[in-house]
Design a protein around this motif. Structure first.
Motif, PDB file in Angstrom:
ATOM      1  N   LYS A  25     -41.104  -6.814 -39.770  1.00 20.34           N
ATOM      2  CA  LYS A  25     -41.002  -8.241 -39.473  1.00 20.34           C
ATOM      3  C   LYS A  25     -39.552  -8.721 -39.630  1.00 20.34           C
ATOM      4  N   CYS A  28     -39.112  -9.557 -43.789  1.00 24.20           N
ATOM      5  CA  CYS A  28     -39.715  -8.736 -44.847  1.00 24.20           C
ATOM      6  C   CYS A  28     -40.043  -7.354 -44.284  1.00 24.20           C
ATOM      7  N   CYS A  30     -42.897  -5.794 -44.056  1.00 24.27           N
ATOM      8  CA  CYS A  30     -44.236  -5.556 -43.508  1.00 24.27           C
ATOM      9  C   CYS A  30     -44.097  -5.009 -42.095  1.00 24.27           C
ATOM     10  N   THR A  42     -49.288  -8.241 -44.885  1.00 18.48           N
ATOM     11  CA  THR A  42     -48.637  -9.405 -45.498  1.00 18.48           C
ATOM     12  C   THR A  42     -48.008  -9.004 -46.822  1.00 18.48           C
ATOM     13  N   CYS A  43     -47.082  -9.852 -47.285  1.00 13.33           N
ATOM     14  CA  CYS A  43     -46.433  -9.625 -48.573  1.00 13.33           C
ATOM     15  C   CYS A  43     -46.027 -10.997 -49.109  1.00 13.33           C
ATOM     16  N   CYS A  46     -43.833 -13.064 -46.381  1.00  9.45           N
ATOM     17  CA  CYS A  46     -44.431 -13.652 -45.173  1.00  9.45           C
ATOM     18  C   CYS A  46     -45.642 -14.519 -45.500  1.00  9.45           C
TER      19      CYS A  46
HETATM   20 ZN    ZN Z   1     -44.342  -9.477 -45.268  1.00  8.91          ZN
END
Ligand code: ZN
Lengths: 483, 94
Positions: A25, A28, A30, A42-43, A46
């Motif tokens: 992304k 980030c 991901c 997701t993290c 995000c």
């Molecule tokens: Zn993320």
């Protein structure tokens, strides 16, 4: 002037959102991927969890610069990000990181070939980087909405045109050329069905001769280039009828309804457009050196119109053929490889733009995934040109190759497809034909040479298509007319 | 001049519900903050580069390398409601 007879001019500008095909992304680590189980990519960054900080993906900037250069833009030497604030459940931070006043690229243009063969210059106002939002699914039955944040933070490039288009067809041609250019750059799969490429339109009308722009509406929810064309046509009609009946156009966002083939007002609150942009404090600014820009420029691939011009000139093809070939860089590459193996470029082009493209469109796969190699295709073309097999049988052999990947020569041999050109065998057939068709022979002798075609057809039938029709004609003439 | 309506508008954009006395107090606060900005505007900044960030840093990048993400279960821990792996929210009307 009478409102009923007033002629209007349409003004269209397009905003294209392109998902960039990076591994991760924009801010980030991901994975940037489509089609995964919901909420598995997701993290903290995000999802916008407190204490997390975005870090800019280097590859995204490179792609952004690449696109800017391919669209003939000026690439900024200094760029920064800004916050665009709004509340929506697909936006976990309640702001989108975007670029407000210092986009990656601005002031470009694209040459879009139109139906009449001329090219139209459509200017690009700006192109900037931003993050995509999540995906909302509306569940009417349960009276709720469901959110998948996998898409949140997918790198986007928004490409904003100047209002240089004056018909739905103009818009269509611009989009075709833009998409093709982006495909050549290998920065996105540009798949509208997957949402990798999305398009919104700003459209207004004004009386012919007026220089000020009319009030525009923004059209969203168009899921194909065809839909863009249809929605714009509908909207022109709607705006004209509003003005003709003495009404005024309201500046608003309208959604295209594919089923009803109409646009509908979104009826959003005005405040939704007060985004209160301010510089993104979580990201420091970025500088792009002249050297970096030059590096990326040098590495740009040959773009569609350059390729077309070169192919047209080098292989002496016409505008149409060369244009069709460059619609897919892989097809153009396949063609050029064929030409190194067999000298008749026009013949090769005909086979590729005819039956081969037909197969590609039916199977929807890249040409590199077909069981057909340039070597095999040119072998086949050579066999047809040498008269070993007829054009018709050649097409059947191509079908066979596409299914089995077998060598053209092997297919001809193993299935005994080679045309019989041997006089002895054909003379026997010709004599049979003359015996069985006295009446036709009479007509031919009486000067109706066209009737010979009927006998040739009969002869081909007897030989199950494996005879050389030219040879049969020759022998028939010799026997009947003594020439 | 900041009006009470300005404050109410900004509050509504930020989804903040304010009582009347809060609107009153915030109007005065914002007025004072903007007054201070007015003072700053008196300075000649024609030779100063616009500041886009207070940190003396630039070009902080990340390589395009995949890092592990949350599992679905982990991600949904912060949800108020969930359904089939999705965050469930009140219906959004367009
Ligand atoms: Zn993320």
């Amino acid at each position: 002037m009478n409102q009923q007879t007033q002629q209007f001019e349409t003004v269209i500008g397009l905003e294209v959102h392109l998902q960039l095909d990076t591994k991760t992304k924009i801010f980030c680590g991901c994975a940037n991927a489509f089609g995964h189980e919901p909420n598995t990519l997701t993290c903290p960054v995000c999802l916008g969890l407190p204490g997390s900080l975005p870090v800019f993906n280097k590859q995204v900037l490179e792609y952004g610069i690449k696109i800017g250069l391919a669209l003939n833009c000026t690439v900024s030497s200094f760029i920064k990000f800004d916050r665009k604030n709004y509340y929506y459940p697909d936006l976990p931070k309640a702001y989108q990181i975007s670029q407000y006043d210092m986009p990656v690229a601005r002031n470009g243009f694209i040459m879009a070939p139109s139906q009449n063969g001329e090219s139209k210059k459509i200017r690009i106002h700006r192109a900037h980087l931003e993050e995509d939002a999540g995906k909302l699914i509306h569940d009417d039955a349960a009276n709720c909405s469901l959110v998948d944040y996998n898409r949140t933070g997918t790198p986007l490039m928004e490409i904003v045109s100047e209002p240089d288009m004056h018909s739905p067809q103009d818009a269509y041609e611009y989009l075709q050329m833009l998409k093709l250019t982006l495909q050549y750059l290998n920065v996105s799969d540009c798949d509208m069905e997957k949402g990798s490429l999305r398009c919104d339109a700003n459209i207004s009308i004004r009386p012919v001769g007026q220089t000020n722009l009319g009030t525009k509406t923004e059209i969203k929810n168009m899921n194909s280039f065809k839909a863009v064309k249809e929605a714009l046509s509908y909207e022109i009609g709607r705006q004209e009828s509003v003005v003709r009946s003495g009404g005024v156009i309201v500046q608003e966002t309208r959604l295209w309804d594919e089923n009803k083939q109409m646009t509908f007002s979104m009826r959003s609150k005005e405040e939704a457009h007060d985004y209160r942009y301010f510089p993104e404090p979580d990201l420091v600014p970025f500088t792009v050196s002249e050297q970096k820009i030059e590096e990326i420029k040098t590495a740009l691939p040959e773009l569609p119109l350059q390729k077309q011009a070169r192919i047209k000139e080098r292989y002496r093809l016409n505008d149409y053929d060369s244009f069709i070939l460059v619609q897919d860089p892989l097809v153009a590459g396949f063609f050029e490889e064929c030409v190194t193996l067999y000298p008749d470029a026009k013949k090769i082009c005909n086979w590729i733009t005819g039956p081969v493209l037909q197969e590609l469109n039916a199977k929807k796969v890249p040409i590199t995934e077909l069981k057909l190699s340039p070597k095999n295709l040119t072998t086949l073309i050579q066999k047809v040109e040498e008269g070993v097999v007829s054009n018709l049988v050649g097409k059947d052999i191509l079908k066979n190759i596409l299914e089995t990947g077998q060598d053209a020569g092997d297919i001809i041999q193993s299935q005994g497809l080679a045309q019989v050109s041997d006089d002895g065998a054909l003379l026997k057939i010709v004599d049979e034909l003359i015996k069985e068709n006295e009446k036709v022979v009479g007509q031919i002798k009486a000067g109706e040479e066209k009737a010979i075609g009927f006998l040739v057809g009969q002869g081909m039938k007897k030989m199950q298509g494996k005879a050389n029709p030219k040879k049969i004609t020759e022998l028939l003439k010799r026997r009947i007319l003594d020439v | 001049m900041i009006s009470k309506n300005d404050v109410k508008y900004v509050a509504s954009l930020s989804r903040i519900h304010l009582k009347d006395e809060e609107v009153q107090a915030l109007t005065q606060d914002l007025e004072r903050i903007l007054g201070y900005i007015k003072n700053l505007e008196k300075l000649d900044t024609s030779h100063v580069e616009p500041t886009s960030h207070v940190l003396p840093l630039k070009n902080v990048f990340r390589e395009d390398i995949i890092k592990p993400s949350f599992s679905q279960q982990e991600a949904l821990k912060i949800s108020v409601e969930q359904q089939n792996g999705f965050f469930k929210v009140p219906k959004i009307i367009e």
